[in-house]
Write a protein that holds these residues in place. Structure first.
Motif, PDB file in Angstrom:
ATOM      1  N   LYS A 146      -8.236  54.602  37.895  1.00  0.00           N
ATOM      2  CA  LYS A 146      -7.656  54.156  36.624  1.00  0.00           C
ATOM      3  C   LYS A 146      -8.744  53.829  35.608  1.00  0.00           C
ATOM      4  O   LYS A 146      -8.688  54.242  34.447  1.00  0.00           O
ATOM      5  N   LEU A 149     -10.445  57.114  34.474  1.00  0.00           N
ATOM      6  CA  LEU A 149      -9.613  57.947  33.601  1.00  0.00           C
ATOM      7  C   LEU A 149      -9.526  57.379  32.189  1.00  0.00           C
ATOM      8  O   LEU A 149      -9.395  58.128  31.216  1.00  0.00           O
ATOM      9  N   HIS A 150      -9.624  56.062  32.063  1.00  0.00           N
ATOM     10  CA  HIS A 150      -9.560  55.446  30.734  1.00  0.00           C
ATOM     11  C   HIS A 150     -10.841  55.681  29.927  1.00  0.00           C
ATOM     12  O   HIS A 150     -10.887  55.348  28.741  1.00  0.00           O
ATOM     13  N   CYS A 166      -0.150  60.300  36.206  1.00  0.00           N
ATOM     14  CA  CYS A 166      -1.043  59.703  35.202  1.00  0.00           C
ATOM     15  C   CYS A 166      -0.364  58.547  34.469  1.00  0.00           C
ATOM     16  O   CYS A 166      -0.984  57.498  34.238  1.00  0.00           O
ATOM     17  N   ILE A 172      -1.924  56.467  31.798  1.00  0.00           N
ATOM     18  CA  ILE A 172      -2.532  57.482  30.946  1.00  0.00           C
ATOM     19  C   ILE A 172      -1.465  58.462  30.478  1.00  0.00           C
ATOM     20  O   ILE A 172      -0.650  58.940  31.274  1.00  0.00           O
TER      21      ILE A 172
END
Length: 353
Positions: A146, A149-150, A166, A172
């Motif tokens: 997490k 991905l940010h 996601c 996301i």
């Protein structure tokens, strides 16, 4: 723009080589300079006999990459080497293929395909990344993934289930895009121009897992319908089949291109069945691992080509071989998917920190 790509780039797998080729060619056609980050999943070694049998096929993939994918960086043996390297590209792209499936990437490092090695001030995106499953199956990695991905400028995935993962697991908003192999309308530079004189009466079977019941049913169907059953990439004799044990990428593509019908579980085999306007049936090798196949079929209105288990395989093949697919309609859907995905790539390639 200088772009670096991180994907499964030297696997002994037709789909992996072709998706990498397609993304590279697409980006080059947009005027970008590209390289492929040369860090690979460790090979899976079986018996010495199986390893020996694999050598000719590995060489054929090597020849393909030498001709069509000659963009590799220096080779990185470990993720530590990769992290310590200087990264000077304008943009980093991860994908496509199952780069976000920890069951596969744990052979190297479950997190490296989320760009753990990049500084925070570097532009990064995913293109058609796949989790390979219907849901996120690695809860121990959730918080780390997490956070990584940010850091992405934008995220795109290959399956609708990936969009849901996601959103629901990592918070996301991901875009659904086409697999890179669908971005190209022609593969003639690899396998030559199409000739109707090369059409065959072959039932082509391509799978990764041996299933004797499946093979028996396919051989029976081929015999009853006066088809020649052909097994691709099979080194062991199968009753009722002829083997094509070693294939160049061009040979694999043309086996699909000129078949009467194809039975497979391979996602990329299905893609080329569709691009080549073939009749095909998907039979899953493992339950719950067909998200990418089912997502593509749903987008194209071809879900009736998916056979859930061997008990329905004969009837499904019978239905498909007698069915006319309106590929003019399918081509229009793919054209729209391609245009939207190319628009995404063009927009993503203009990213700035």
């Amino acid at each position: 723009m200088k772009i670096s790509i991180l994907t499964f780039s030297k696997e002994s797998n037709f789909g992996a080589n072709l998706q990498c080729y397609a993304l590279c060619k697409t980006l080059q056609s947009m005027g970008h300079q590209i390289d492929i980050i040369d860090i690979q999943l460790p090979k899976i070694y079986f018996s010495w006999y199986t390893t020996l049998l694999q050598i000719p096929q590995d060489f054929l993939f090597f020849l393909f990459r030498k001709k069509h994918l000659n963009y590799f960086t220096r080779e990185y043996k470990t993720t530590t080497e990769l992290k310590n390297a200087q990264h000077r590209s304008d943009l980093y792209i991860v994908g496509s293929d199952q780069v976000w499936n920890p069951d596969i990437t744990k052979r190297l490092d479950s997190l490296v395909y989320f760009f753990t090695f990049l500084p925070d001030d570097v532009c990064r995106i995913s293109y058609a990344a796949s989790f390979g499953t219907d849901s996120w199956l690695s809860p121990a990695l959730t918080e780390e993934v997490k956070a990584l991905l940010h850091k992405f400028n934008t995220v795109s995935v290959r399956e609708q289930s990936g969009v849901a993962i996601c959103k629901n697991t990592f918070g996301i908003d991901a875009r659904l895009v086409a697999d890179p192999t669908l971005l190209l309308s022609s593969y003639d530079d690899i396998c030559g121009k199409y000739s109707p004189l090369h059409e065959t009466n072959e039932l082509v079977y391509f799978t990764f897992i041996r299933n004797k019941d499946e093979q028996r049913i396919i051989a029976e169907f081929a015999n009853n319908n006066h088809l020649q059953a052909i097994s691709l990439r099979s080194n062991r004799p199968i009753s009722g089949f002829k083997q094509r044990a070693y294939l160049s990428v061009a040979g694999w593509l043309n086996s699909i291109r000129y078949a009467k019908i194809v039975v497979t579980f391979s996602f990329h085999c299905v893609v080329f069945c569709i691009l080549f306007h073939k009749k095909f049936v998907i039979i899953p090798a493992k339950a719950g691992r067909a998200a990418r196949q089912e997502s593509l079929l749903a987008q194209l209105g071809l879900s009736d080509h998916f056979c859930k288990d061997t008990s329905a395989l004969y009837k499904t093949m019978e239905y498909v071989i007698n069915k006319d697919i309106d590929y003019a309609v399918i081509d229009e859907i793919i054209k729209k998917m391609r245009e939207e995905s190319l628009d995404f790539l063009k927009e993503a390639c203009s990213c700035r920190i």
